[in-house]
Design a protein around this motif. Structure first.
Motif, PDB file in Angstrom:
ATOM      1  N   ILE A  74      40.059   9.399 -35.814  1.00  0.00           N
ATOM      2  CA  ILE A  74      39.421  10.653 -35.205  1.00  0.00           C
ATOM      3  C   ILE A  74      40.172  11.889 -36.298  1.00  0.00           C
ATOM      4  O   ILE A  74      40.094  12.619 -37.075  1.00  0.00           O
ATOM      5  CB  ILE A  74      38.923  11.255 -34.748  1.00  0.00           C
ATOM      6  CG1 ILE A  74      38.419  12.743 -34.236  1.00  0.00           C
ATOM      7  CG2 ILE A  74      40.412  11.331 -33.399  1.00  0.00           C
ATOM      8  CD1 ILE A  74      37.831  13.019 -32.796  1.00  0.00           C
ATOM      9  N   ASP A  75      41.274  11.343 -36.562  1.00  0.00           N
ATOM     10  CA  ASP A  75      42.388  12.536 -37.177  1.00  0.00           C
ATOM     11  C   ASP A  75      42.269  11.934 -38.554  1.00  0.00           C
ATOM     12  O   ASP A  75      42.138  13.699 -39.084  1.00  0.00           O
ATOM     13  CB  ASP A  75      43.671  11.188 -36.670  1.00  0.00           C
ATOM     14  CG  ASP A  75      44.689  11.583 -35.558  1.00  0.00           C
ATOM     15  OD1 ASP A  75      43.879  13.011 -34.726  1.00  0.00           O
ATOM     16  OD2 ASP A  75      44.883  10.713 -34.544  1.00  0.00           O
TER      17      ASP A  75
ATOM     18  N   TYR B 238      39.803  12.007 -40.379  1.00  0.00           N
ATOM     19  CA  TYR B 238      38.392  12.496 -40.502  1.00  0.00           C
ATOM     20  C   TYR B 238      38.659  14.190 -40.421  1.00  0.00           C
ATOM     21  O   TYR B 238      38.211  14.580 -41.274  1.00  0.00           O
ATOM     22  CB  TYR B 238      37.365  12.186 -39.134  1.00  0.00           C
ATOM     23  CG  TYR B 238      36.110  12.183 -39.418  1.00  0.00           C
ATOM     24  CD1 TYR B 238      35.117  12.476 -40.949  1.00  0.00           C
ATOM     25  CD2 TYR B 238      35.215  13.935 -38.591  1.00  0.00           C
ATOM     26  CE1 TYR B 238      34.104  12.586 -40.723  1.00  0.00           C
ATOM     27  CE2 TYR B 238      34.181  14.164 -38.935  1.00  0.00           C
ATOM     28  CZ  TYR B 238      33.815  13.707 -40.175  1.00  0.00           C
ATOM     29  OH  TYR B 238      31.812  14.412 -40.434  1.00  0.00           O
ATOM     30  N   SER B 239      38.874  14.956 -39.157  1.00  0.00           N
ATOM     31  CA  SER B 239      39.517  15.940 -38.579  1.00  0.00           C
ATOM     32  C   SER B 239      39.737  16.793 -39.588  1.00  0.00           C
ATOM     33  O   SER B 239      39.579  17.881 -39.734  1.00  0.00           O
ATOM     34  CB  SER B 239      39.772  16.138 -37.109  1.00  0.00           C
ATOM     35  OG  SER B 239      41.268  15.644 -37.005  1.00  0.00           O
ATOM     36  N   THR B 240      40.485  15.783 -40.746  1.00  0.00           N
ATOM     37  CA  THR B 240      41.378  16.935 -41.374  1.00  0.00           C
ATOM     38  C   THR B 240      40.446  17.128 -42.283  1.00  0.00           C
ATOM     39  O   THR B 240      41.391  18.043 -43.577  1.00  0.00           O
ATOM     40  CB  THR B 240      42.884  15.872 -41.697  1.00  0.00           C
ATOM     41  OG1 THR B 240      42.812  14.594 -42.539  1.00  0.00           O
ATOM     42  CG2 THR B 240      44.566  15.886 -40.575  1.00  0.00           C
ATOM     43  N   HIS B 241      39.578  15.575 -43.204  1.00  0.00           N
ATOM     44  CA  HIS B 241      38.991  16.759 -44.719  1.00  0.00           C
ATOM     45  C   HIS B 241      37.889  18.182 -43.896  1.00  0.00           C
ATOM     46  O   HIS B 241      37.661  18.353 -44.506  1.00  0.00           O
ATOM     47  CB  HIS B 241      38.361  15.299 -44.522  1.00  0.00           C
ATOM     48  CG  HIS B 241      36.839  15.139 -44.353  1.00  0.00           C
ATOM     49  ND1 HIS B 241      36.443  14.510 -43.225  1.00  0.00           N
ATOM     50  CD2 HIS B 241      36.094  15.333 -45.083  1.00  0.00           C
ATOM     51  CE1 HIS B 241      35.365  14.189 -42.926  1.00  0.00           C
ATOM     52  NE2 HIS B 241      34.893  14.623 -44.368  1.00  0.00           N
TER      53      HIS B 241
ATOM     54  N   ALA C  40      35.375   7.337 -25.985  1.00  0.00           N
ATOM     55  CA  ALA C  40      35.625   8.792 -25.121  1.00  0.00           C
ATOM     56  C   ALA C  40      37.309   8.308 -24.800  1.00  0.00           C
ATOM     57  O   ALA C  40      37.705   9.219 -24.716  1.00  0.00           O
ATOM     58  CB  ALA C  40      34.484   9.064 -23.851  1.00  0.00           C
ATOM     59  N   ARG C  41      37.943   7.357 -23.877  1.00  0.00           N
ATOM     60  CA  ARG C  41      38.773   7.269 -23.684  1.00  0.00           C
ATOM     61  C   ARG C  41      39.656   7.128 -24.996  1.00  0.00           C
ATOM     62  O   ARG C  41      40.845   8.029 -24.650  1.00  0.00           O
ATOM     63  CB  ARG C  41      39.117   5.826 -22.826  1.00  0.00           C
ATOM     64  CG  ARG C  41      38.034   5.583 -21.471  1.00  0.00           C
ATOM     65  CD  ARG C  41      38.614   3.799 -21.173  1.00  0.00           C
ATOM     66  NE  ARG C  41      38.571   3.476 -21.959  1.00  0.00           N
ATOM     67  CZ  ARG C  41      36.919   2.249 -21.427  1.00  0.00           C
ATOM     68  NH1 ARG C  41      36.252   3.019 -20.789  1.00  0.00           N
ATOM     69  NH2 ARG C  41      37.021   1.653 -21.994  1.00  0.00           N
ATOM     70  N   SER C  42      39.771   6.970 -26.522  1.00  0.00           N
ATOM     71  CA  SER C  42      39.887   6.998 -27.086  1.00  0.00           C
ATOM     72  C   SER C  42      40.549   8.913 -27.647  1.00  0.00           C
ATOM     73  O   SER C  42      41.780   8.745 -28.312  1.00  0.00           O
ATOM     74  CB  SER C  42      39.743   5.463 -28.456  1.00  0.00           C
ATOM     75  OG  SER C  42      38.683   6.925 -29.034  1.00  0.00           O
ATOM     76  N   LEU C  43      39.965   9.190 -26.879  1.00  0.00           N
ATOM     77  CA  LEU C  43      40.223  10.762 -27.699  1.00  0.00           C
ATOM     78  C   LEU C  43      41.257  11.420 -27.136  1.00  0.00           C
ATOM     79  O   LEU C  43      41.477  10.961 -25.625  1.00  0.00           O
ATOM     80  CB  LEU C  43      38.938  11.551 -26.835  1.00  0.00           C
ATOM     81  CG  LEU C  43      37.576  10.662 -28.165  1.00  0.00           C
ATOM     82  CD1 LEU C  43      35.825  11.901 -28.140  1.00  0.00           C
ATOM     83  CD2 LEU C  43      37.712  10.663 -29.914  1.00  0.00           C
ATOM     84  N   THR C  44      42.371  11.970 -27.806  1.00  0.00           N
ATOM     85  CA  THR C  44      43.211  12.782 -26.559  1.00  0.00           C
ATOM     86  C   THR C  44      42.399  13.994 -26.278  1.00  0.00           C
ATOM     87  O   THR C  44      41.345  14.392 -26.583  1.00  0.00           O
ATOM     88  CB  THR C  44      44.302  13.322 -27.729  1.00  0.00           C
ATOM     89  OG1 THR C  44      43.642  14.577 -28.237  1.00  0.00           O
ATOM     90  CG2 THR C  44      45.274  12.437 -27.971  1.00  0.00           C
TER      91      THR C  44
END
Length: 137
Positions: free
Chosen positions: A28-29, A31-34, A77-81
């Motif tokens: 996700i880190d 992914y979210s940066t792009h 879900a648990r992997s998300l901050t």
């Protein structure tokens, strides 16, 4: 030609996300940066809708469906901050806000107001319910 439908997993962007989750290589880190903070391209908006649905399943707001076979929604879900969750919810909100912020919204709006609302209404509901859960965590 792309595939799309009313459901959260009935499109190419969601299919790509689900394949990445199944393979265990979704970051996700990265992914979210792009993803642009302005206008959301269609695939990014579709992936945001799919992530919101996976979170809804993880929190018991929606039943798991066959498209999620092989994906552990609770582990995702648990992997998300908290920042990740906030980013997903903000991206979902931008997806459904209007055609100026989301290509996916724009494409549904081109089909007419009835199709737009048929697609948009369940997502609005999920965003509201997920926001309440995130605040409570």
């Amino acid at each position: 030609m792309g595939t799309w439908g009313y459901g959260p997993f009935e499109n190419d962007g969601a299919g790509d996300l689900l394949a990445s989750l199944r393979a265990g290589d979704f970051d996700i880190d990265q992914y979210s940066t792009h993803v642009d903070d302005g206008y959301l391209e269609v695939d990014d908006a579709q992936a945001a809708v799919a992530m919101g649905e996976v979170l809804a399943v993880a929190h018991g707001l929606r039943p798991a469906c066959s498209q999620l076979d092989g994906i552990d929604a609770a582990a995702f879900a648990r992997s998300l901050t908290p920042d990740h969750r906030a980013w997903i919810l903000e991206t979902l909100a931008r997806t459904i806000a209007d055609s100026d912020t989301s290509e996916l919204h724009e494409l549904w709006a081109e089909n007419g107001p009835e199709d737009l609302e048929t697609w948009r209404a369940p997502i609005v509901n999920r965003v509201e319910r997920l926001r309440a859960l995130v605040r409570a965590e």
